[in-house]
Design a protein around this motif. Structure first.
Motif: not given
Length: 256
Positions: A52-53, A56, A58, A149
């Protein structure tokens, strides 16, 4: 819906269509048709939430609310690209200046073991090293996962990323990170035909390429044999004409 890297397809489609929030509906026990519930919960936290991050978006968690349900297949991503002419790709994690290494991601899963990486990859690594390349070997890391990430940062800043078809490679497929993935491993005829049929059902049959791909991004619909891998590496890494054209776009490859 599965708690796998396939969720990246859902995330980029949501972003492309202008949605801003993903709702994880948790109103019943975790399904166990793919793996035990404890693995599903771990994957939800280690894969779905970080994706999700990278898109971008929420997210929220709870019971069903009003909203739309999107799919999670590559074929659906490709259909959306044909319809809209664009896909909002996953955000690349840049900032690393070193881009002269190659990654090999090994699939060593407890599921569909016949699709795991062949022993030829170690031979490929030795050959690349003999050509002066710096090679990093990564694993899918089911038990001790690499953060999404960090994995994206490794892939986005590499010269190229090599692997068989495995979950983490969706980070490359749906971003501008360079890749060669080998999608049709050797295996029992029944399992092999089932895999080909699965790609057909997904709307992304054997031979397909993503419409959003850029240079040094190619799906290879062959087995991960040494000679096959070497042929495609030479095409993308050591072909002088291709390299000269590619070098002029180095920055473009790595932009989200």
């Amino acid at each position: 819906m599965p708690t796998t890297f396939d969720f990246a397809c859902t995330a980029v489609m949501a972003k492309t269509l202008g949605y801003q929030d993903i709702r994880f509906v948790v109103d019943k026990p975790m399904t166990e048709w793919k793996y035990p519930a404890k693995i599903g919960w771990r994957r939800w936290a280690n894969i779905l939430v970080p994706l999700c991050e990278l898109a971008d978006l929420s997210f929220s968690v709870g019971t069903t609310i009003e909203g739309d349900t999107l799919g999670y297949t590559t074929g659906q991503v490709e259909a959306l690209f044909r319809k809209t002419g664009r896909i909002a790709k996953l955000r690349s994690v840049l900032g690393m200046t070193h881009r002269e290494y190659i990654t090999i991601t090994l699939r060593q899963s407890f599921r569909s073991e016949w699709r795991n990486s062949s022993p030829d990859w170690l031979k490929v690594a030795e050959w690349l090293k003999s050509e002066g390349e710096e090679v990093y070997i990564l694993e899918e890391a089911e038990e001790v996962p690499i953060s999404i990430e960090r994995r994206m940062a490794i892939y986005a800043n590499a010269k190229i990323n090599l692997a068989v078809g495995n979950g983490p490679m969706v980070l490359c497929w749906l971003s501008d990170a360079p890749y060669l993935t080998f999608q049709l491993p050797k295996g029992p005829e029944k399992d092999y035909k089932a895999l080909v049929a699965q790609w057909d059902r997904m709307g992304f049959p054997v031979g397909s390429q993503l419409g959003v791909r850029v240079k040094r991004q190619e799906i290879v619909w062959e087995a991960d044999d040494y000679d096959v891998i070497r042929k495609y590496c030479e095409k993308h890494l050591f072909d002088k004409q291709l390299k000269e054209g590619a070098n002029s776009r180095t920055d473009e490859w790595h932009q989200a």
